[in-house]
Design a protein around this motif. Structure first.
Motif, PDB file in Angstrom:
ATOM      1  N   THR A  77       0.839  -1.213   0.000  1.00 38.55           N
ATOM      2  CA  THR A  77       0.000   0.000   0.000  1.00 38.55           C
ATOM      3  C   THR A  77       0.869   1.257   0.000  1.00 38.55           C
ATOM      4  O   THR A  77       0.593   2.221  -0.729  1.00 38.55           O
ATOM      5  CB  THR A  77      -0.923  -0.021   1.248  1.00 38.55           C
ATOM      6  N   VAL A  78       1.925   1.248   0.806  1.00 37.67           N
ATOM      7  CA  VAL A  78       2.807   2.418   0.863  1.00 37.67           C
ATOM      8  C   VAL A  78       3.516   2.612  -0.485  1.00 37.67           C
ATOM      9  O   VAL A  78       3.618   3.740  -0.987  1.00 37.67           O
ATOM     10  CB  VAL A  78       3.819   2.288   2.034  1.00 37.67           C
ATOM     11  N   ALA A  79       3.963   1.513  -1.075  1.00 38.96           N
ATOM     12  CA  ALA A  79       4.636   1.618  -2.378  1.00 38.96           C
ATOM     13  C   ALA A  79       3.698   2.258  -3.407  1.00 38.96           C
ATOM     14  O   ALA A  79       4.095   3.139  -4.171  1.00 38.96           O
ATOM     15  CB  ALA A  79       5.085   0.236  -2.844  1.00 38.96           C
ATOM     16  N   LYS A  80       2.443   1.835  -3.398  1.00 33.27           N
ATOM     17  CA  LYS A  80       1.493   2.385  -4.386  1.00 33.27           C
ATOM     18  C   LYS A  80       1.200   3.861  -4.116  1.00 33.27           C
ATOM     19  O   LYS A  80       1.053   4.655  -5.039  1.00 33.27           O
ATOM     20  CB  LYS A  80       0.211   1.561  -4.396  1.00 33.27           C
ATOM     21  N   ALA A  81       1.124   4.209  -2.846  1.00 32.35           N
ATOM     22  CA  ALA A  81       0.911   5.623  -2.498  1.00 32.35           C
ATOM     23  C   ALA A  81       2.110   6.456  -2.949  1.00 32.35           C
ATOM     24  O   ALA A  81       1.953   7.580  -3.454  1.00 32.35           O
ATOM     25  CB  ALA A  81       0.703   5.767  -0.989  1.00 32.35           C
ATOM     26  N   CYS A  82       3.314   5.894  -2.795  1.00 32.19           N
ATOM     27  CA  CYS A  82       4.531   6.615  -3.229  1.00 32.19           C
ATOM     28  C   CYS A  82       4.559   6.780  -4.748  1.00 32.19           C
ATOM     29  O   CYS A  82       4.983   7.818  -5.264  1.00 32.19           O
ATOM     30  CB  CYS A  82       5.792   5.891  -2.747  1.00 32.19           C
ATOM     31  N   GLY A  99       7.363   1.985  10.174  1.00 34.93           N
ATOM     32  CA  GLY A  99       6.702   1.011   9.308  1.00 34.93           C
ATOM     33  C   GLY A  99       7.620  -0.166   8.983  1.00 34.93           C
ATOM     34  O   GLY A  99       7.167  -1.201   8.497  1.00 34.93           O
ATOM     35  N   GLY A 100       8.929   0.017   9.240  1.00 29.41           N
ATOM     36  CA  GLY A 100       9.868  -1.098   9.101  1.00 29.41           C
ATOM     37  C   GLY A 100      10.684  -1.088   7.821  1.00 29.41           C
ATOM     38  O   GLY A 100      10.400  -0.342   6.874  1.00 29.41           O
ATOM     39  N   LEU A 101      11.715  -1.931   7.830  1.00 33.44           N
ATOM     40  CA  LEU A 101      12.668  -1.994   6.719  1.00 33.44           C
ATOM     41  C   LEU A 101      11.986  -2.349   5.396  1.00 33.44           C
ATOM     42  O   LEU A 101      12.179  -1.687   4.379  1.00 33.44           O
ATOM     43  CB  LEU A 101      13.758  -3.028   7.052  1.00 33.44           C
ATOM     44  N   GLU A 102      11.164  -3.392   5.437  1.00 32.70           N
ATOM     45  CA  GLU A 102      10.534  -3.875   4.197  1.00 32.70           C
ATOM     46  C   GLU A 102       9.625  -2.805   3.595  1.00 32.70           C
ATOM     47  O   GLU A 102       9.602  -2.580   2.380  1.00 32.70           O
ATOM     48  CB  GLU A 102       9.735  -5.151   4.507  1.00 32.70           C
ATOM     49  N   MET A 103       8.890  -2.114   4.484  1.00 30.35           N
ATOM     50  CA  MET A 103       7.992  -1.056   4.000  1.00 30.35           C
ATOM     51  C   MET A 103       8.799   0.078   3.352  1.00 30.35           C
ATOM     52  O   MET A 103       8.453   0.579   2.276  1.00 30.35           O
ATOM     53  CB  MET A 103       7.140  -0.504   5.151  1.00 30.35           C
ATOM     54  N   MET A 104       9.887   0.460   4.018  1.00 31.38           N
ATOM     55  CA  MET A 104      10.699   1.558   3.467  1.00 31.38           C
ATOM     56  C   MET A 104      11.359   1.147   2.146  1.00 31.38           C
ATOM     57  O   MET A 104      11.446   1.942   1.212  1.00 31.38           O
ATOM     58  CB  MET A 104      11.738   2.021   4.492  1.00 31.38           C
ATOM     59  N   GLN A 105      11.826  -0.110   2.078  1.00 36.48           N
ATOM     60  CA  GLN A 105      12.454  -0.577   0.824  1.00 36.48           C
ATOM     61  C   GLN A 105      11.444  -0.567  -0.327  1.00 36.48           C
ATOM     62  O   GLN A 105      11.777  -0.170  -1.443  1.00 36.48           O
ATOM     63  CB  GLN A 105      13.022  -1.987   1.013  1.00 36.48           C
ATOM     64  N   ALA A 106      10.213  -0.989  -0.012  1.00 38.33           N
ATOM     65  CA  ALA A 106       9.178  -1.001  -1.057  1.00 38.33           C
ATOM     66  C   ALA A 106       8.886   0.432  -1.513  1.00 38.33           C
ATOM     67  O   ALA A 106       8.713   0.701  -2.713  1.00 38.33           O
ATOM     68  CB  ALA A 106       7.912  -1.657  -0.516  1.00 38.33           C
ATOM     69  N   ALA A 107       8.863   1.354  -0.573  1.00 41.17           N
ATOM     70  CA  ALA A 107       8.608   2.764  -0.893  1.00 41.17           C
ATOM     71  C   ALA A 107       9.733   3.325  -1.771  1.00 41.17           C
ATOM     72  O   ALA A 107       9.493   3.991  -2.788  1.00 41.17           O
ATOM     73  CB  ALA A 107       8.489   3.583   0.393  1.00 41.17           C
ATOM     74  N   GLN A 108      10.971   3.002  -1.384  1.00 39.38           N
ATOM     75  CA  GLN A 108      12.134   3.513  -2.132  1.00 39.38           C
ATOM     76  C   GLN A 108      12.143   2.952  -3.551  1.00 39.38           C
ATOM     77  O   GLN A 108      12.425   3.668  -4.512  1.00 39.38           O
ATOM     78  CB  GLN A 108      13.425   3.152  -1.377  1.00 39.38           C
TER      79      GLN A 108
END
Ligand code: C5P
Length: 242
Positions: A77-82, A99-108
């Protein structure tokens, strides 16, 4: 004639916080500003009221926009919002490091896959929180250590930097190196009203402490002449390139 005509600013360091309830009030202020001297921060209130249309308008007017929506959700969800934010052409956006490492990596990854590739930063611990509020949510680590840990996790995930107090900037600059972006609110020019900020730092001191960008709201937005206030901060910090 503005100071921008006297000196070129390739990377304006001041981000004006557009803390307004509607687009009309925000645009009334923005019309008085100069994109060569500042960027603009759009947060949850204004975005919820005025939506992506206003962000696009600001981008079209050549302002760099920091979309301060602090995304915090499952990685997908965060990746799609980004991705959606990147498509608006914003210059910077943010997520919560908790939100954690995995969430931040997906966002990046989402940001890097976009055409605009905006700068992605994270919020560590909100400055409205103290040790007691951290304990209440089950975090018993010392607050400063927790900020450092989350900033390191942010760097590990490949993000560009964090939002932090200018009082934490020297410590984080030392820990995380010169390339890490530190965006600092809680800034008050010498002699300015502190408003509801309790721990404030002057623009010049924040930059000395290692801040990369300064978020400044009311000292500019509530000034009788916002452009003059902005120029005075530039002069105070000697922010002009020759
Ligand atoms: O008007 P002022 O300069 O105090 O505005 C600061 C801006 O930075 C506001 O948009 C506020 O929400 C934001 N901010 C802050 N402290 C933080 C994080 C964000 O003041 N720790």
């Amino acid at each position: 004639m503005t100071l921008a005509h006297d000196a070129k600013i390739h990377d304006p360091k001041i981000i004006v916080a557009l803390d307004y309830a509607d687009a009309t009030s925000a645009l009334k202020l923005v019309e008085q500003l100069d994109p060569a001297l500042c960027r603009l921060k759009v947060g949850k209130e204004l975005f919820t009221a005025a939506g992506p249309k206003l962000v696009e308008q600001l981008v079209q007017a050549n302002f760099g926009v920091f979309l301060d929506l602090k995304f915090h959700d499952i990685p997908n969800t965060v990746a799609k919002a980004c991705t959606a934010a990147s498509q608006l052409g914003v210059w910077m956006l943010n997520v919560h490091a908790s939100g954690g490492l995995e969430m931040m990596q997906a966002a990046q990854q989402a940001v890097q896959s976009s055409e605009a590739k905006p700068i992605l930063i994270a919020v560590t611990v909100l400055t409205s929180m103290n040790q007691q509020t951290l304990n209440q949510i089950g975090i018993h680590t010392d607050l400063t250590t927790h900020v450092q840990n989350l900033a390191k996790l942010t760097q590990q995930a490949g993000l560009a930097g964090v939002v932090c107090s200018a009082l934490e900037a020297s410590m984080l600059r030392q820990e995380l190196g010169n390339d890490f972006c530190l965006v600092t609110p809680g800034i008050r020019p010498a002699n300015a009203n502190q408003d509801d900020q309790s721990r404030v730092v002057t623009p010049a001191d924040a930059l000395k402490n290692g801040a990369s960008y300064l978020v400044i709201g009311r000292p500019i937005t509530k000034a009788i002449n916002p452009l003059k206030a902005l120029e005075a901060i530039h002069a105070e910090c000697k922010l002009f390139n020759a």
